[in-house]
Write a protein that holds these residues in place. Structure first.
Motif, PDB file in Angstrom:
ATOM      1  N   GLN A   1      10.173 -41.423  13.500  1.00 16.08           N
ATOM      2  CA  GLN A   1      10.564 -42.389  14.533  1.00 16.08           C
ATOM      3  C   GLN A   1      11.345 -43.516  13.858  1.00 16.08           C
ATOM      4  OE1 GLN A   1       6.647 -43.138  16.210  1.00 16.08           O
ATOM      5  NE2 GLN A   1       6.853 -41.402  17.590  1.00 16.08           N
TER       6      GLN A   1
ATOM      7  N   GLU B   1       7.379 -48.721  24.867  1.00 13.76           N
ATOM      8  CA  GLU B   1       7.737 -47.359  24.485  1.00 13.76           C
ATOM      9  C   GLU B   1       8.654 -47.335  23.279  1.00 13.76           C
ATOM     10  OE1 GLU B   1       9.211 -44.672  27.520  1.00 13.76           O
ATOM     11  OE2 GLU B   1       7.535 -45.369  28.762  1.00 13.76           O
ATOM     12  N   THR B   2       9.504 -48.367  23.194  1.00 10.00           N
ATOM     13  CA  THR B   2      10.475 -48.386  22.104  1.00 10.00           C
ATOM     14  C   THR B   2      10.302 -49.625  21.234  1.00 10.00           C
ATOM     15  OG1 THR B   2      12.065 -49.469  23.554  1.00 10.00           O
ATOM     16  CG2 THR B   2      12.194 -47.076  23.407  1.00 10.00           C
TER      17      THR B   2
ATOM     18  N   CYS C   1      14.033 -46.426  18.996  1.00  4.61           N
ATOM     19  CA  CYS C   1      13.036 -45.515  18.418  1.00  4.61           C
ATOM     20  C   CYS C   1      11.694 -45.639  19.129  1.00  4.61           C
ATOM     21  CB  CYS C   1      12.826 -45.822  16.934  1.00  4.61           C
ATOM     22  SG  CYS C   1      14.223 -45.368  15.916  1.00  4.61           S
ATOM     23  N   ARG C   2      10.984 -44.519  19.204  1.00  2.00           N
ATOM     24  CA  ARG C   2       9.658 -44.477  19.845  1.00  2.00           C
ATOM     25  C   ARG C   2       8.619 -45.188  18.986  1.00  2.00           C
ATOM     26  NH1 ARG C   2       9.975 -42.971  25.097  1.00  2.00           N
ATOM     27  NH2 ARG C   2      12.230 -42.857  25.061  1.00  2.00           N
TER      28      ARG C   2
END
Ligand code: ADP
Ligand code: ZN
Ligand code: MG
Length: 480
Positions: free
Chosen positions: A37, A19-20, A26-27
């Motif tokens: 992002q 996800e990060t 950050c995504r």
């Protein structure tokens, strides 16, 4: 003329599904608005402090173990220094000296024979940003940069030069993609750039064990491009060598539109990236107990699953291969078989009708409204004789579209099959009366006559007549 052979080593980059990002929160979503992002860490602003993403390290181990690698006892992140517009820090953090996954392999089936492609290493690094080239590139070149991708965890998988031709490269990449998709570490979508492949290609006299001078092919962003690129490059090099010329060590760009590889840059000396351990990211040692834990967390992988489907479910090898090529499809299969306990019937439907619906819709099975429960119910309706196999196909179309359960569809559309003689008799009589010429043909021994009459009854009953009963009744009436 001397017989030549090709030698190919592949370098594959795979973006993780975490996800990060690898060093910040950050995504990583694909397709987000440009530069939304990002943060001081992935932009490499002065004074930034990266913190290693634990999940990325776990997933790295997972992918490495799935590819039969050893997990190195010591791992270190290094700065690989170079300048490029999409590299905000002026260096990339990568496991240059101490990669975590080493000495793995993937087995592929080539013409009924097992070929082992060894994996030299699989290491973790950060992805770069992306340049967007705007306007007319020769008249007024201008580029913008999107840093959303900068810092996305990236796995680099490097094979030994064990691949011999384009077909083997394709089989290897497909198998690699399937294995990694099974682990859930990446979706490996070549069209979205989450899987990218460079091919190192050289040629040499057949039987020689000395490596020839290689070129590196870049920008091949589909399986088709990889095979076409290699198929172009091999004869190009063989022609050079047979003409007594030299292969120049180059990075070459695959031009998909023109179907050729073109020289981008020549490098006689290995680039010196001045790598050194990144002082912000502490090296670490791997605890064997942790490695075991990760190993235990792996799902059943494609080879094991294939073997189980052939051995325990009795599926033909071809069926097992098609079904296990996608984890979602294999899961769907297992869940359906758990309900109806008829592996071959389920496989036939998945490869046949369901496959047809998927092709038409251009979708993967997990992207549709179809569920194992509904497929099982549909097969139950056919088995119990509630609907004919032919009607079942129409019901499948509807289930696929609406996600509705088969019983409701059958009820609402009045599709229950007619297996009641008193209902079929009048229809058959009518068809016989209306087609005296065909009846004559039947008595004259023309095979096709019966088929025609069956077709007419089916037409009148809108496909709902039970085929066996219809055939029997019709024959009996005609003969007697
Ligand atoms: P480089 O130093 O140019 O990056 P590496 O030795 O790191 O080359 O190897 C990169 C990739 O190229 C590996 O997949 C390796 O198997 C492959 N490779 C190396 N030498 C050759 C060669 N002569 N022909 C084909 N592939 C090669
Ligand atoms: Zn960030
Ligand atoms: Mg290298």
């Amino acid at each position: 003329m001397q017989e030549m052979e090709a030698v190919i080593g592949l370098e594959i980059h795979v973006e993780m599904n975490t996800e990060t990002k690898i060093f910040c929160g950050c995504r990583t979503a694909f397709g987000a608005e440009t530069n939304t992002q990002v943060c001081p860490i992935c932009l490499g602003l002065p004074g930034h402090k990266p913190v290693l993403n634990q999940k990325a390290v776990e997933w790295h181990a997972k992918a490495a173990l799935a590819l039969n690698c050893e997990i190195a006892p010591y791992v270190q992140f290094d700065r690989k220094n170079y300048f490029y517009a999409d590299l905000p820090k002026g260096y990339q953090i990568s496991q240059f000296f101490y990669p975590m996954g080493i000495n793995g392999h993937v087995d592929i089936e080539v013409n009924g024979e097992t070929r082992r492609i060894r994996i030299r290493q699989i290491h973790l690094e950060e992805d770069t940003g992306k340049l967007l080239h705007m306007g007319n590139i020769t008249a007024s070149p201008s580029s913008l940069v999107d840093f959303n991708r900068a810092g996305v965890p990236l796995l680099e998988i490097v094979t030994q030069p064990d691949v011999r031709n384009a077909e083997e490269a394709r089989l290897f990449l497909q198998k690699l993609r399937t294995i990694i998709q099974y682990t859930g570490v990446s979706d490996c979508k070549m069209e979205e750039g989450s899987m990218r492949c460079d091919a190192n290609v050289s040629v040499r006299p057949k039987g020689s064990d000395i490596l020839g001078q290689k070129t590196e092919l870049k920008n091949m962003n589909s399986f088709r491009a990889v095979t076409r690129g290699i198929d172009y490059e091999i004869p190009r090099q063989i022609d050079l060598v047979l003409d007594g010329e030299e292969v120049i060590p180059q990075t070459r760009h695959w031009d998909e539109a023109k179907g050729v590889t073109r020289a981008m840059r020549t490098k006689y000396l290995a680039t010196d990236y001045r790598c050194f351990p990144d002082p912000n990211v502490p090296p670490f040692k791997n605890d064997p107990a942790w490695v075991e834990e990760i190993r235990q967390s792996l799902p059943e992988l494609p080879d094991a699953r294939y073997a189980r489907l052939v051995k325990e479910d009795g599926l033909p090898p071809y069926d097992a291969e098609v079904i296990t090529a996608s984890k979602a499809m294999a899961d769907f299969y297992d869940q359906t078989v758990a309900l109806v306990k008829e592996p071959k019937t389920v496989s036939n439907w998945l490869m046949g009708e369901v496959g047809r619906c998927l092709n038409t819709a251009g979708k993967e099975i997990q992207e549709t409204a179809l569920t194992p429960k509904h497929l099982a119910e549909l097969l139950g309706l056919v088995k119990k004789g509630v609907i004919t196999g032919k009607i079942a196909k129409d019901v499948m179309d509807e289930m696929f579209r609406s996600g509705q359960d088969p019983e409701t569809i059958v009820k609402e559309k009045g599709l229950v099959q007619i297996a009641d003689q008193s209902e079929l008799d009048p229809v058959i009589d009518r068809v016989i009366q209306a087609n005296p010429k065909v009846v004559e043909d039947f008595h004259a021994g023309k095979d096709r006559a019966l088929g025609f009459l069956v077709g007419q009854v089916m037409k009148e009953t809108r496909g709902k007549a039970n085929p066996q009963m219809l055939n029997e009744l019709l024959r009996r009436k005609l003969q007697g």
